[in-house]
Design a protein around this motif. Structure first.
Motif, PDB file in Angstrom:
ATOM      1  N   VAL A   1      72.938   6.267  20.155  1.00  0.00           N
ATOM      2  CA  VAL A   1      73.125   4.828  19.974  1.00  0.00           C
ATOM      3  C   VAL A   1      73.130   4.107  21.323  1.00  0.00           C
ATOM      4  O   VAL A   1      73.646   4.625  22.316  1.00  0.00           O
ATOM      5  N   LEU A   2      72.556   2.909  21.337  1.00  0.00           N
ATOM      6  CA  LEU A   2      72.523   2.086  22.541  1.00  0.00           C
ATOM      7  C   LEU A   2      72.649   0.622  22.133  1.00  0.00           C
ATOM      8  O   LEU A   2      71.947   0.181  21.220  1.00  0.00           O
ATOM      9  N   PRO A   3      73.542  -0.130  22.779  1.00  0.00           N
ATOM     10  CA  PRO A   3      73.598  -1.561  22.468  1.00  0.00           C
ATOM     11  C   PRO A   3      72.393  -2.259  23.093  1.00  0.00           C
ATOM     12  O   PRO A   3      72.076  -2.029  24.258  1.00  0.00           O
ATOM     13  N   VAL A   4      71.699  -3.074  22.320  1.00  0.00           N
ATOM     14  CA  VAL A   4      70.539  -3.780  22.850  1.00  0.00           C
ATOM     15  C   VAL A   4      70.764  -5.284  22.946  1.00  0.00           C
ATOM     16  O   VAL A   4      70.046  -5.958  23.670  1.00  0.00           O
ATOM     17  N   SER A   5      71.762  -5.793  22.247  1.00  0.00           N
ATOM     18  CA  SER A   5      72.003  -7.224  22.283  1.00  0.00           C
ATOM     19  C   SER A   5      73.422  -7.523  21.819  1.00  0.00           C
ATOM     20  O   SER A   5      73.944  -6.871  20.908  1.00  0.00           O
ATOM     21  N   TRP A   6      74.030  -8.493  22.466  1.00  0.00           N
ATOM     22  CA  TRP A   6      75.313  -9.030  22.014  1.00  0.00           C
ATOM     23  C   TRP A   6      75.222 -10.531  22.124  1.00  0.00           C
ATOM     24  O   TRP A   6      74.758 -11.063  23.134  1.00  0.00           O
ATOM     25  N   GLN A   7      75.619 -11.214  21.078  1.00  0.00           N
ATOM     26  CA  GLN A   7      75.613 -12.671  21.093  1.00  0.00           C
ATOM     27  C   GLN A   7      77.001 -13.166  20.750  1.00  0.00           C
ATOM     28  O   GLN A   7      77.552 -12.824  19.704  1.00  0.00           O
ATOM     29  N   GLY A   8      77.547 -13.949  21.656  1.00  0.00           N
ATOM     30  CA  GLY A   8      78.866 -14.529  21.451  1.00  0.00           C
ATOM     31  C   GLY A   8      78.784 -15.825  20.681  1.00  0.00           C
ATOM     32  O   GLY A   8      77.714 -16.266  20.265  1.00  0.00           O
ATOM     33  N   PRO A   9      79.922 -16.452  20.513  1.00  0.00           N
ATOM     34  CA  PRO A   9      79.973 -17.670  19.701  1.00  0.00           C
ATOM     35  C   PRO A   9      79.402 -18.884  20.433  1.00  0.00           C
ATOM     36  O   PRO A   9      79.346 -18.920  21.658  1.00  0.00           O
ATOM     37  N   SER A  10      78.978 -19.846  19.643  1.00  0.00           N
ATOM     38  CA  SER A  10      78.634 -21.161  20.172  1.00  0.00           C
ATOM     39  C   SER A  10      79.894 -22.001  20.043  1.00  0.00           C
ATOM     40  O   SER A  10      80.390 -22.212  18.933  1.00  0.00           O
ATOM     41  N   LEU A  11      80.406 -22.431  21.161  1.00  0.00           N
ATOM     42  CA  LEU A  11      81.657 -23.184  21.155  1.00  0.00           C
ATOM     43  C   LEU A  11      81.332 -24.660  21.329  1.00  0.00           C
ATOM     44  O   LEU A  11      81.061 -25.135  22.424  1.00  0.00           O
ATOM     45  N   ASP A  12      81.332 -25.372  20.209  1.00  0.00           N
ATOM     46  CA  ASP A  12      80.988 -26.785  20.201  1.00  0.00           C
ATOM     47  C   ASP A  12      82.065 -27.549  19.433  1.00  0.00           C
ATOM     48  O   ASP A  12      82.173 -27.413  18.214  1.00  0.00           O
ATOM     49  N   PRO A  13      82.892 -28.362  20.144  1.00  0.00           N
ATOM     50  CA  PRO A  13      83.960 -29.087  19.449  1.00  0.00           C
ATOM     51  C   PRO A  13      83.442 -30.067  18.406  1.00  0.00           C
ATOM     52  O   PRO A  13      84.160 -30.420  17.482  1.00  0.00           O
ATOM     53  N   ALA A  14      82.189 -30.495  18.533  1.00  0.00           N
ATOM     54  CA  ALA A  14      81.634 -31.419  17.547  1.00  0.00           C
ATOM     55  C   ALA A  14      81.297 -30.712  16.236  1.00  0.00           C
ATOM     56  O   ALA A  14      81.165 -31.354  15.198  1.00  0.00           O
ATOM     57  N   ASN A  15      81.133 -29.412  16.287  1.00  0.00           N
ATOM     58  CA  ASN A  15      80.820 -28.618  15.093  1.00  0.00           C
ATOM     59  C   ASN A  15      81.812 -27.481  14.964  1.00  0.00           C
ATOM     60  O   ASN A  15      81.485 -26.331  15.269  1.00  0.00           O
ATOM     61  N   PRO A  16      83.025 -27.774  14.526  1.00  0.00           N
ATOM     62  CA  PRO A  16      84.012 -26.695  14.429  1.00  0.00           C
ATOM     63  C   PRO A  16      83.632 -25.709  13.321  1.00  0.00           C
ATOM     64  O   PRO A  16      83.043 -26.080  12.317  1.00  0.00           O
ATOM     65  N   GLY A  17      83.940 -24.482  13.563  1.00  0.00           N
ATOM     66  CA  GLY A  17      83.668 -23.433  12.588  1.00  0.00           C
ATOM     67  C   GLY A  17      84.216 -22.123  13.118  1.00  0.00           C
ATOM     68  O   GLY A  17      84.843 -22.066  14.175  1.00  0.00           O
ATOM     69  N   VAL A  18      83.975 -21.083  12.396  1.00  0.00           N
ATOM     70  CA  VAL A  18      84.443 -19.764  12.797  1.00  0.00           C
ATOM     71  C   VAL A  18      83.600 -19.274  13.963  1.00  0.00           C
ATOM     72  O   VAL A  18      82.367 -19.282  13.897  1.00  0.00           O
ATOM     73  N   ALA A  19      84.253 -18.866  15.039  1.00  0.00           N
ATOM     74  CA  ALA A  19      83.551 -18.296  16.190  1.00  0.00           C
ATOM     75  C   ALA A  19      83.158 -16.864  15.845  1.00  0.00           C
ATOM     76  O   ALA A  19      84.015 -16.036  15.533  1.00  0.00           O
ATOM     77  N   THR A  20      81.860 -16.570  15.882  1.00  0.00           N
ATOM     78  CA  THR A  20      81.382 -15.251  15.485  1.00  0.00           C
ATOM     79  C   THR A  20      80.647 -14.576  16.634  1.00  0.00           C
ATOM     80  O   THR A  20      80.217 -15.219  17.578  1.00  0.00           O
ATOM     81  N   GLU A  21      80.536 -13.267  16.526  1.00  0.00           N
ATOM     82  CA  GLU A  21      79.755 -12.477  17.469  1.00  0.00           C
ATOM     83  C   GLU A  21      78.786 -11.610  16.677  1.00  0.00           C
ATOM     84  O   GLU A  21      79.026 -11.281  15.512  1.00  0.00           O
ATOM     85  N   VAL A  22      77.675 -11.248  17.327  1.00  0.00           N
ATOM     86  CA  VAL A  22      76.666 -10.383  16.725  1.00  0.00           C
ATOM     87  C   VAL A  22      76.369  -9.266  17.718  1.00  0.00           C
ATOM     88  O   VAL A  22      76.039  -9.519  18.870  1.00  0.00           O
ATOM     89  N   LEU A  23      76.512  -8.029  17.275  1.00  0.00           N
ATOM     90  CA  LEU A  23      76.183  -6.858  18.074  1.00  0.00           C
ATOM     91  C   LEU A  23      74.963  -6.197  17.454  1.00  0.00           C
ATOM     92  O   LEU A  23      74.946  -5.912  16.257  1.00  0.00           O
ATOM     93  N   GLU A  24      73.945  -5.959  18.275  1.00  0.00           N
ATOM     94  CA  GLU A  24      72.751  -5.271  17.801  1.00  0.00           C
ATOM     95  C   GLU A  24      72.642  -3.944  18.538  1.00  0.00           C
ATOM     96  O   GLU A  24      72.730  -3.899  19.762  1.00  0.00           O
ATOM     97  N   ILE A  25      72.453  -2.876  17.774  1.00  0.00           N
ATOM     98  CA  ILE A  25      72.352  -1.542  18.356  1.00  0.00           C
ATOM     99  C   ILE A  25      71.058  -0.888  17.888  1.00  0.00           C
ATOM    100  O   ILE A  25      70.516  -1.226  16.835  1.00  0.00           O
ATOM    101  N   THR A  26      70.574   0.042  18.700  1.00  0.00           N
ATOM    102  CA  THR A  26      69.418   0.840  18.322  1.00  0.00           C
ATOM    103  C   THR A  26      69.855   2.298  18.288  1.00  0.00           C
ATOM    104  O   THR A  26      70.898   2.654  18.843  1.00  0.00           O
TER     105      THR A  26
END
Length: 145
Positions: free
Chosen positions: A110-135
Motif C-alpha cells: 500500500v502507498l498513499p497517493v493523495s490526501w485532500q483536506g477540508p475547504s474551510l470557507d466561513p461563507a459555506n459552513p459544513g462538515v470539514a472532510t478529508e479524502v485519503l487515496e491509496i494504491t
C-alpha cells in the motif's frame, strides 16, 4: 434491530496499516480489480475463442471521513514518504455500528497517493472532510494484513 446475518445498511470502514489503526472512515470506493484477457483463435475450432487471463490491475481506493483526531495519524503516515517507505500491507474492514465486521479486505504493498483536506470557507459552513487515496498491488488474505 439488526442481527449478524443482516447485510450492512449503516456501515463505516476502518483502515489499518501494518496493524496500526488510521481510524474510521464513512466512505470507501475503489475496491475493485480487473483481469485483462487475451483471445486466441485456434485453427479448425470455430465453436469458440480461447480466453486467457493476462494482467490483473487494481484501482486506487478513496476513503472519506469528517476530520477527526485520527487525521494526524494519516498525516504522520504520509510524512514518512519523502524519507523512504516500505510498502506495507493494509486492511480495510467494513463495520456495523455495533462493531461487528461485515467484510474485510487485505491489501498488498500500500502507498498513499493523495490526501485532500477540508475547504474551510466561513461563507459555506459544513462538515470539514478529508479524502485519503491509496494504491496497492493486490488483495491478500484479510487475516494476514
Amino acid at each position: 434491530m439488526t442481527s449478524p446475518q443482516d447485510p450492512g445498511s449503516t456501515v463505516f470502514f476502518t483502515l489499518t496499516i501494518d496493524g496500526k489503526s488510521l481510524g474510521a472512515f464513512n466512505g470507501c470506493e475503489g475496491l475493485s480489480s480487473q483481469v485483462e484477457v487475451e483471445q486466441h483463435q485456434e485453427g479448425g475450432n470455430n465453436g469458440f475463442v480461447w480466453q486467457f487471463p493476462s494482467r490483473v490491475s487494481f484501482t486506487n481506493i478513496r476513503l472519506t471521513r469528517p476530520l477527526t483526531q485520527d487525521t494526524a495519524k494519516v498525516a504522520a503516515w504520509i510524512s514518512t514518504i519523502p524519507t523512504g517507505i516500505d510498502r506495507p500491507t493494509a486492511q480495510i474492514s467494513a463495520m456495523r455500528a455495533d462493531g461487528s465486521i461485515v467484510a474485510r479486505w487485505g491489501l498488498i504493498d500500500v502507498l498513499p497517493v493523495s490526501w485532500q483536506g477540508p475547504s474551510l470557507d466561513p461563507a459555506n459552513p459544513g462538515v470539514a472532510t478529508e479524502v485519503l487515496e491509496i494504491t496497492h498491488h493486490g488483495f491478500t488474505d484479510a487475516g494476514a494484513a
